[in-house]
Design a protein around this motif. Structure first.
Motif, short mmCIF file in Angstrom:
data_model
loop_
_atom_site.label_atom_id
_atom_site.label_comp_id
_atom_site.label_asym_id
_atom_site.label_seq_id
_atom_site.Cartn_x
_atom_site.Cartn_y
_atom_site.Cartn_z
N PRO A 109 0.82 -1.21 0.00
CA PRO A 109 0.00 0.00 0.00
C PRO A 109 0.85 1.26 0.00
O PRO A 109 1.93 1.32 0.61
CB PRO A 109 -0.83 -0.12 1.28
N VAL A 110 0.36 2.28 -0.68
CA VAL A 110 1.01 3.58 -0.76
C VAL A 110 0.10 4.60 -0.07
O VAL A 110 -1.10 4.67 -0.39
CB VAL A 110 1.27 4.00 -2.22
N PHE A 111 0.67 5.35 0.84
CA PHE A 111 -0.10 6.33 1.60
C PHE A 111 0.25 7.74 1.16
O PHE A 111 1.30 7.98 0.54
CB PHE A 111 0.17 6.16 3.10
N GLU A 112 -0.65 8.66 1.47
CA GLU A 112 -0.43 10.04 1.06
C GLU A 112 0.55 10.78 1.95
O GLU A 112 1.06 11.84 1.59
CB GLU A 112 -1.76 10.80 1.06
N GLY A 113 0.85 10.23 3.12
CA GLY A 113 1.80 10.88 4.04
C GLY A 113 1.12 11.84 4.99
O GLY A 113 0.06 12.39 4.69
N GLU A 114 1.74 12.03 6.13
CA GLU A 114 1.16 12.90 7.15
C GLU A 114 2.26 13.41 8.07
O GLU A 114 3.30 12.78 8.24
CB GLU A 114 0.11 12.13 7.96
N VAL A 115 2.01 14.56 8.66
CA VAL A 115 2.95 15.13 9.61
C VAL A 115 2.88 14.36 10.93
O VAL A 115 1.81 13.91 11.35
CB VAL A 115 2.63 16.62 9.85
N GLY A 166 12.72 25.77 7.15
CA GLY A 166 13.14 27.10 7.54
C GLY A 166 12.49 28.15 6.67
O GLY A 166 11.67 27.87 5.79
N GLU A 167 12.83 29.40 6.94
CA GLU A 167 12.30 30.49 6.14
C GLU A 167 12.88 30.46 4.73
O GLU A 167 14.04 30.12 4.52
CB GLU A 167 12.60 31.83 6.81
N LYS A 168 12.03 30.80 3.76
CA LYS A 168 12.42 30.89 2.34
C LYS A 168 12.98 29.57 1.82
O LYS A 168 13.90 29.54 1.01
CB LYS A 168 13.43 32.01 2.14
N GLY A 169 12.43 28.46 2.32
CA GLY A 169 12.81 27.16 1.80
C GLY A 169 14.14 26.63 2.28
O GLY A 169 14.64 25.65 1.71
N THR A 170 14.74 27.22 3.29
CA THR A 170 16.01 26.73 3.81
C THR A 170 15.77 25.49 4.67
O THR A 170 14.66 25.22 5.14
CB THR A 170 16.71 27.81 4.65
N TYR A 172 4.04 20.36 4.69
CA TYR A 172 2.97 20.10 3.72
C TYR A 172 3.32 20.70 2.37
O TYR A 172 3.04 20.10 1.32
CB TYR A 172 1.66 20.68 4.23
N ARG A 173 3.92 21.86 2.38
CA ARG A 173 4.31 22.47 1.11
C ARG A 173 5.36 21.63 0.39
O ARG A 173 5.38 21.53 -0.84
CB ARG A 173 4.84 23.88 1.35
N GLN A 174 6.23 20.96 1.14
CA GLN A 174 7.30 20.18 0.54
C GLN A 174 6.83 18.81 0.08
O GLN A 174 7.28 18.32 -0.97
CB GLN A 174 8.45 20.02 1.54
N PHE A 175 5.89 18.17 0.82
CA PHE A 175 5.58 16.76 0.56
C PHE A 175 4.12 16.49 0.16
O PHE A 175 3.80 15.36 -0.17
CB PHE A 175 5.88 15.92 1.80
N ALA A 176 3.25 17.48 0.23
CA ALA A 176 1.83 17.18 0.00
C ALA A 176 1.54 16.76 -1.44
O ALA A 176 0.55 16.06 -1.69
CB ALA A 176 0.97 18.39 0.37
N GLY A 177 2.35 17.19 -2.39
CA GLY A 177 2.14 16.76 -3.77
C GLY A 177 1.22 17.68 -4.55
O GLY A 177 0.84 18.78 -4.10
N ASN A 178 0.82 17.19 -5.75
CA ASN A 178 0.04 18.02 -6.66
C ASN A 178 -1.47 17.92 -6.43
O ASN A 178 -2.21 18.79 -6.86
CB ASN A 178 0.34 17.62 -8.12
N ALA A 179 -1.93 16.86 -5.78
CA ALA A 179 -3.37 16.69 -5.56
C ALA A 179 -3.57 16.12 -4.17
O ALA A 179 -3.18 14.99 -3.88
CB ALA A 179 -3.97 15.77 -6.62
N ALA A 231 0.28 21.56 -3.33
CA ALA A 231 1.23 21.98 -2.30
C ALA A 231 1.80 23.36 -2.59
O ALA A 231 2.14 24.10 -1.66
CB ALA A 231 2.36 20.97 -2.19
N SER A 232 1.90 23.73 -3.87
CA SER A 232 2.45 25.04 -4.20
C SER A 232 1.54 26.18 -3.80
O SER A 232 1.96 27.34 -3.77
CB SER A 232 2.71 25.11 -5.71
N GLU A 233 0.28 25.90 -3.45
CA GLU A 233 -0.64 26.95 -3.04
C GLU A 233 -0.36 27.41 -1.61
O GLU A 233 -0.86 28.47 -1.20
CB GLU A 233 -2.09 26.44 -3.12
#
Length: 414
Positions: A92-98, A217-221, A385-392, A411-413
């Protein structure tokens, strides 16, 4: 006598009740920013419910109130969340979670104990005793394992041990059989390692070496996946101070006063007998005492034994005891109103309101530290979430009029 335990319980209960709710403010009044803020607030509310953030924060608050500092570890669990598919092998493949964990201060080793914040630390070690089965499952390395002592110092009841996790090497509490100490060393980005460095070792073997995994970190660091929560901060020290540290001297003085007071009461109740030399058998009198109904024979012509007048309890005992009780309130910030449903000294409504406002003022520093830790934890959650949430990604959040609102987002939103 123990005034510290109910005081700490009252502080923890008050801090738990004052725990803030995380919301995201829109950068502007444009529809894109309003949607991003609403989306981020929904993510934080969902993570708080699914990951049990309230329970994690309660454990971290217990550690910080007891030891002075606690840490939140914010990770991304690829096996968390809902199942979205299966690979060609049927796995099984999961969507991932914090995943948010409460970490005690005994497991954290900064490179500089004089650093006043995590931003001033260049490298950090998280050392934790784990079963060898966990290491084999996660890294594919089979270790023999050993009996690992618990990561708490032997002098756990000593306040000096609470602020110095380096003393844990000589301590032992509840040994863990078949385990190893998993050491994770996080190093900030440098010119040589622009994405930082993460090294994981256990049992004398290097299990992983690579860049820092999270752009938190800030600004993607990339930075440490830790947030520190202090009870009371100290200048020039990495670990904070607990209110228990400040209460222990007062508790010892209070114990001394109460013990002397009890000795005086015992002297009054048991009495002190004066006898004339040679008038009675002193050894028998000392051994058997003056029990009720006992016939006491003394020498003819001698003076009968009599009770010595010890007077009454000096007023200084009561004054010192009351002064120390007020000092407990002054240091801890917990008044009679917080511990007792019916305060003994103040009964008017205006006086009770003043006590409540004073409690809030005395605990303002601790409350600010807790609020800062929660805000920083929320920021790292959104960045993961911005890094790993994906496109949908699908999110169910509470909309207007408490109706469930289903949102598809990218995630880019964020």
């Amino acid at each position: 006598f123990n005034h510290i335990a109910p005081t700490v319980d009252s502080r923890i209960a008050k801090l738990t009740k004052m725990r803030p709710t995380l919301h995201v403010r829109a950068f502007s009044d444009e529809e894109v920013d309003l949607r991003a803020a609403r989306l981020a607030s929904g993510i934080l509310a969902g993570v708080r419910e699914r990951c049990g953030l309230d329970d994690v924060a309660a454990r971290a608050t217990l550690w910080s109130e007891t030891c002075g500092s606690a840490f939140y570890k914010i990770l991304w669990d690829p096996n968390g969340g809902r199942q979205v598919a299966e690979d060609e092998n049927g796995v099984p493949v999961f969507e991932g979670e914090v995943s948010v964990q409460a970490v005690p201060p005994f497991e954290i080793f900064p490179d500089a104990l004089t650093a006043e914040s995590l931003d001033d630390v260049r490298s950090l070690i998280h050392a934790k005793a784990v079963p060898v089965g966990y290491i084999a499952e996660r890294f594919g390395v089979t270790l023999k394992g050993r009996e690992v002592p618990g990561l708490a110092p032997a002098g756990y009841s000593e306040p000096s041990a609470w602020k110095n996790p380096a003393r844990m090497a000589g301590g032992s509490r509840a040994p863990i059989p078949g385990a190893e100490i998993l050491i994770e060393r996080y190093t900030r980005p440098t010119a040589e390692y622009p994405e930082g460095k993460l090294e994981i070792a256990a049992g004398g073997q290097l299990l992983y070496e690579g860049p820092l995994p999270y752009e938190n970190g800030e600004k993607g660091t990339r930075g440490f996946p830790f947030v520190r929560q202090d009870c009371l901060r100290l200048p020039g020290a990495f670990f904070g101070c607990s209110v228990i540290d400040r209460l222990i001297p007062v508790q010892r003085a209070y114990n001394a006063v109460r013990n002397r007071k009890h000795e005086f009461l015992n002297r009054l109740s048991m009495g002190v007998v004066t006898v004339e030399d040679g008038s009675v058998d002193v050894g028998e009198l000392v051994e058997e005492g003056l029990s009720p109904g006992r016939v006491l024979v003394y020498r003819q012509g001698g003076k009968a034994p009599e009770m010595l007048d010890c007077g009454s309890i000096p007023g200084g005992f009561e004054e010192e005891e009351e002064r120390l009780e007020k000092e407990f309130v002054l240091i801890s910030g917990v008044s009679d109103l917080s511990q007792n449903s019916t305060p003994s000294r103040v009964t008017s409504a205006s006086g009770l309101q003043i006590l409540l406002s004073q409690d809030d003022s005395r605990m303002a520093a601790t409350t600010d530290n807790l609020t800062y830790a929660w805000k920083e934890t929320g920021r790292q959650i959104i960045r993961l979430y911005r890094q790993f949430a994906g496109n949908a990604r699908l999110l169910a959040a509470a909309g207007e009029n408490k109706r469930v609102e289903v949102i598809y987002f990218n995630a880019s939103e964020l």
